[in-house]
Design a protein around this motif. Structure first.
Motif, PDB file in Angstrom:
ATOM      1  N   LEU A 144       0.815  -1.214   0.000  1.00  0.00           N
ATOM      2  CA  LEU A 144       0.000   0.000   0.000  1.00  0.00           C
ATOM      3  C   LEU A 144       0.849   1.265   0.000  1.00  0.00           C
ATOM      4  N   HIS A 145       2.001   1.224   0.655  1.00  0.00           N
ATOM      5  CA  HIS A 145       2.819   2.442   0.743  1.00  0.00           C
ATOM      6  C   HIS A 145       3.485   2.791  -0.583  1.00  0.00           C
ATOM      7  N   HIS A 146       3.397   1.893  -1.585  1.00  0.00           N
ATOM      8  CA  HIS A 146       3.924   2.181  -2.923  1.00  0.00           C
ATOM      9  C   HIS A 146       2.873   2.781  -3.860  1.00  0.00           C
ATOM     10  N   ILE A 147       1.601   2.745  -3.483  1.00  0.00           N
ATOM     11  CA  ILE A 147       0.504   3.083  -4.395  1.00  0.00           C
ATOM     12  C   ILE A 147       0.138   4.563  -4.259  1.00  0.00           C
ATOM     13  N   ASP A 149      -2.574   6.327  -5.154  1.00  0.00           N
ATOM     14  CA  ASP A 149      -3.958   6.548  -4.715  1.00  0.00           C
ATOM     15  C   ASP A 149      -4.415   5.347  -3.887  1.00  0.00           C
ATOM     16  N   VAL A 150      -4.119   5.364  -2.585  1.00  0.00           N
ATOM     17  CA  VAL A 150      -4.472   4.229  -1.724  1.00  0.00           C
ATOM     18  C   VAL A 150      -5.988   4.060  -1.599  1.00  0.00           C
ATOM     19  N   PRO A 151      -6.763   5.124  -1.356  1.00  0.00           N
ATOM     20  CA  PRO A 151      -8.220   4.940  -1.300  1.00  0.00           C
ATOM     21  C   PRO A 151      -8.780   4.355  -2.595  1.00  0.00           C
ATOM     22  N   GLY A 152      -8.252   4.811  -3.752  1.00  0.00           N
ATOM     23  CA  GLY A 152      -8.708   4.256  -5.025  1.00  0.00           C
ATOM     24  C   GLY A 152      -8.370   2.786  -5.159  1.00  0.00           C
ATOM     25  N   ALA A 153      -7.191   2.402  -4.701  1.00  0.00           N
ATOM     26  CA  ALA A 153      -6.801   0.996  -4.757  1.00  0.00           C
ATOM     27  C   ALA A 153      -7.680   0.145  -3.842  1.00  0.00           C
ATOM     28  N   LEU A 154      -8.023   0.669  -2.675  1.00  0.00           N
ATOM     29  CA  LEU A 154      -8.900  -0.084  -1.771  1.00  0.00           C
ATOM     30  C   LEU A 154     -10.294  -0.256  -2.373  1.00  0.00           C
ATOM     31  N   ARG A 155     -10.777   0.763  -3.094  1.00  0.00           N
ATOM     32  CA  ARG A 155     -12.068   0.611  -3.781  1.00  0.00           C
ATOM     33  C   ARG A 155     -11.990  -0.474  -4.847  1.00  0.00           C
ATOM     34  N   GLU A 156     -10.865  -0.535  -5.560  1.00  0.00           N
ATOM     35  CA  GLU A 156     -10.668  -1.581  -6.557  1.00  0.00           C
ATOM     36  C   GLU A 156     -10.612  -2.964  -5.906  1.00  0.00           C
ATOM     37  N   VAL A 157      -9.943  -3.046  -4.763  1.00  0.00           N
ATOM     38  CA  VAL A 157      -9.877  -4.315  -4.029  1.00  0.00           C
ATOM     39  C   VAL A 157     -11.283  -4.794  -3.676  1.00  0.00           C
ATOM     40  N   LEU A 158     -12.103  -3.877  -3.184  1.00  0.00           N
ATOM     41  CA  LEU A 158     -13.475  -4.257  -2.828  1.00  0.00           C
ATOM     42  C   LEU A 158     -14.283  -4.637  -4.062  1.00  0.00           C
ATOM     43  N   ARG A 159     -14.000  -3.994  -5.171  1.00  0.00           N
ATOM     44  CA  ARG A 159     -14.713  -4.338  -6.414  1.00  0.00           C
ATOM     45  C   ARG A 159     -14.445  -5.771  -6.839  1.00  0.00           C
ATOM     46  N   VAL A 160     -13.201  -6.220  -6.785  1.00  0.00           N
ATOM     47  CA  VAL A 160     -12.872  -7.565  -7.274  1.00  0.00           C
ATOM     48  C   VAL A 160     -13.154  -8.637  -6.236  1.00  0.00           C
ATOM     49  N   ALA A 219      18.367   5.564  -3.397  1.00  0.00           N
ATOM     50  CA  ALA A 219      17.797   6.841  -3.828  1.00  0.00           C
ATOM     51  C   ALA A 219      16.468   6.628  -4.535  1.00  0.00           C
ATOM     52  N   LEU A 220      16.400   5.618  -5.391  1.00  0.00           N
ATOM     53  CA  LEU A 220      15.150   5.333  -6.094  1.00  0.00           C
ATOM     54  C   LEU A 220      14.109   4.759  -5.132  1.00  0.00           C
ATOM     55  N   GLU A 221      14.583   4.032  -4.117  1.00  0.00           N
ATOM     56  CA  GLU A 221      13.667   3.492  -3.115  1.00  0.00           C
ATOM     57  C   GLU A 221      12.919   4.618  -2.405  1.00  0.00           C
ATOM     58  N   ALA A 222      13.592   5.763  -2.240  1.00  0.00           N
ATOM     59  CA  ALA A 222      12.939   6.906  -1.610  1.00  0.00           C
ATOM     60  C   ALA A 222      11.795   7.445  -2.464  1.00  0.00           C
ATOM     61  N   VAL A 223      11.826   7.170  -3.768  1.00  0.00           N
ATOM     62  CA  VAL A 223      10.750   7.596  -4.666  1.00  0.00           C
ATOM     63  C   VAL A 223       9.590   6.609  -4.619  1.00  0.00           C
ATOM     64  N   VAL A 224       9.898   5.317  -4.540  1.00  0.00           N
ATOM     65  CA  VAL A 224       8.829   4.313  -4.594  1.00  0.00           C
ATOM     66  C   VAL A 224       8.100   4.181  -3.263  1.00  0.00           C
ATOM     67  N   ASP A 225       8.754   4.551  -2.161  1.00  0.00           N
ATOM     68  CA  ASP A 225       8.091   4.524  -0.857  1.00  0.00           C
ATOM     69  C   ASP A 225       7.366   5.849  -0.662  1.00  0.00           C
ATOM     70  N   ILE A 226       6.075   5.850  -0.995  1.00  0.00           N
ATOM     71  CA  ILE A 226       5.319   7.104  -1.063  1.00  0.00           C
ATOM     72  C   ILE A 226       4.660   7.462   0.264  1.00  0.00           C
ATOM     73  N   HIS A 227       4.130   6.471   0.977  1.00  0.00           N
ATOM     74  CA  HIS A 227       3.296   6.743   2.145  1.00  0.00           C
ATOM     75  C   HIS A 227       3.839   6.078   3.408  1.00  0.00           C
ATOM     76  N   THR A 228       3.506   6.668   4.524  1.00  0.00           N
ATOM     77  CA  THR A 228       3.521   5.993   5.815  1.00  0.00           C
ATOM     78  C   THR A 228       2.123   6.175   6.403  1.00  0.00           C
ATOM     79  N   PHE A 229       1.772   5.345   7.392  1.00  0.00           N
ATOM     80  CA  PHE A 229       0.374   5.319   7.833  1.00  0.00           C
ATOM     81  C   PHE A 229       0.247   5.431   9.343  1.00  0.00           C
ATOM     82  N   ASP A 230      -0.714   6.190   9.763  1.00  0.00           N
ATOM     83  CA  ASP A 230      -1.219   6.109  11.122  1.00  0.00           C
ATOM     84  C   ASP A 230      -2.288   5.013  11.127  1.00  0.00           C
ATOM     85  N   PRO A 231      -2.252   4.076  12.073  1.00  0.00           N
ATOM     86  CA  PRO A 231      -3.223   2.963  12.047  1.00  0.00           C
ATOM     87  C   PRO A 231      -4.677   3.420  11.968  1.00  0.00           C
TER      88      PRO A 231
END
Length: 316
Positions: A144-147, A149-160, A219-231
């Protein structure tokens, strides 16, 4: 439609473009990592990782409903979570998906070597290429931290998911956990790469070209790690996407405080220096600290302090 081929050797121009395109960065970084990813993260498909995957799954979702007839892993990487859950009896038939063609290729090869019933697709988590109501379970580990639009991805997860189907995502960094893990990793890298410049310790220094390559990867890993989360924030995202029975659980505090320096040290020294004895020491230390986290610290510390957050929910 034919899936794109892996691109493990990105050009300098492609890498530059990736700094302003997180999805391209994910493809290039994970294609580059695919061939060595299991070794880098000590991933295996034996009892050690089977137990880890099933314990993580059960800690957040419980054992009810197992085995799930069909499951998809989102952002599967080399298949670590799905394939070990299948071997642990949690899932019967699986599908791997990842934005990186290289990762899908390795995951399918791993599944074939294990004799598991798995298919796979190169897939964008925000536009999952499966019909509505396709799966009984969707899982993911450190995805999830790579995506973007996390809310959009979760909607897609629920769709499938089928009605009543469950999702389980694990291995996501918390905001506080990511802060101390990054700082510990940076300090360990600086110390190791500088101390090994001393002539008496030169045998412990990786060749400069390998260190440069690791630095570029970081350095590229810093680009792909987009999010951190509060539970609590992650729970609200899942509820907002339409899930019910949402629950977030955290893990790894002392295990992360030790684990990140160990992983960074291992990346900074020649691989031949990492003996079986060292690897067993690191693994058993992680086991002991994980037990301390689970049995003691999780009962007295706020969940926000732990490094990993796991979340589950159900499609109504």
């Amino acid at each position: 439609m034919t899936d794109p081929a892996p691109n493990p050797h990105a050009t300098e121009e492609e890498v530059k473009a990736a700094y302003s395109d997180p999805k391209l960065a994910n493809i290039l970084y994970h294609d580059w990592e695919a061939g060595t990813y299991d070794e880098k993260w000590s991933i295996s498909y034996d009892e050690r990782c089977i137990s880890y995957a099933t314990d993580v799954f059960n800690a957040v979702a419980g054992e009810e409903g197992q085995p799930y007839p069909t499951a998809m892993e989102l952002g599967s990487g080399t298949g670590f979570f799905l394939l070990n859950l299948m071997q642990g009896g949690v899932i019967k038939k699986g599908s791997v998906t990842d934005l990186s063609p290289g990762m899908v290729q390795v995951a399918l090869r791993n599944a074939e070597n294990l004799g598991l019933d798995v298919d796979g697709r190169v897939a964008d988590a925000e536009r999952i290429p499966y019909p509505d109501n396709s799966f009984d379970l969707v899982v993911g580990h450190a995805v999830l931290h790579h995506i973007p639009d996390v809310p959009g991805a979760l909607r897609e997860v629920l769709r499938v998911l089928k009605p009543g189907g469950r999702f389980v995502f694990a291995g996501e960094p918390t905001k506080i956990g990511n802060f101390y893990a990054r700082k510990l990793g940076q300090l360990t890298w600086w110390l190791t790469t500088n101390v090994t410049k001393v002539p008496a310790l030169s045998g412990w220094r990786r060749p400069q070209e390998e260190l440069d390559e690791s630095s570029r990867a970081a350095a590229l890993e810093a680009v792909v790690d987009i999010h951190t989360f509060d539970p609590s924030e992650l729970e609200r995202m899942a509820l907002g996407a339409g899930a019910v029975d949402v629950r977030a659980v955290t893990e790894e505090f002392s295990a992360a405080l030790a684990g990140w320096p160990i992983r960074t040290f291992e990346a900074a020294v020649p691989q031949e220096k990492l003996t079986v004895r060292w690897r067993m020491f690191a693994y058993h230390l992680w086991l002991r600290l994980s037990a301390l986290d689970k049995k003691v610290l999780s009962k007295v510390l706020p969940r926000e302090l732990f490094y990993n957050v796991m979340i589950t929910g159900i499609k109504p």
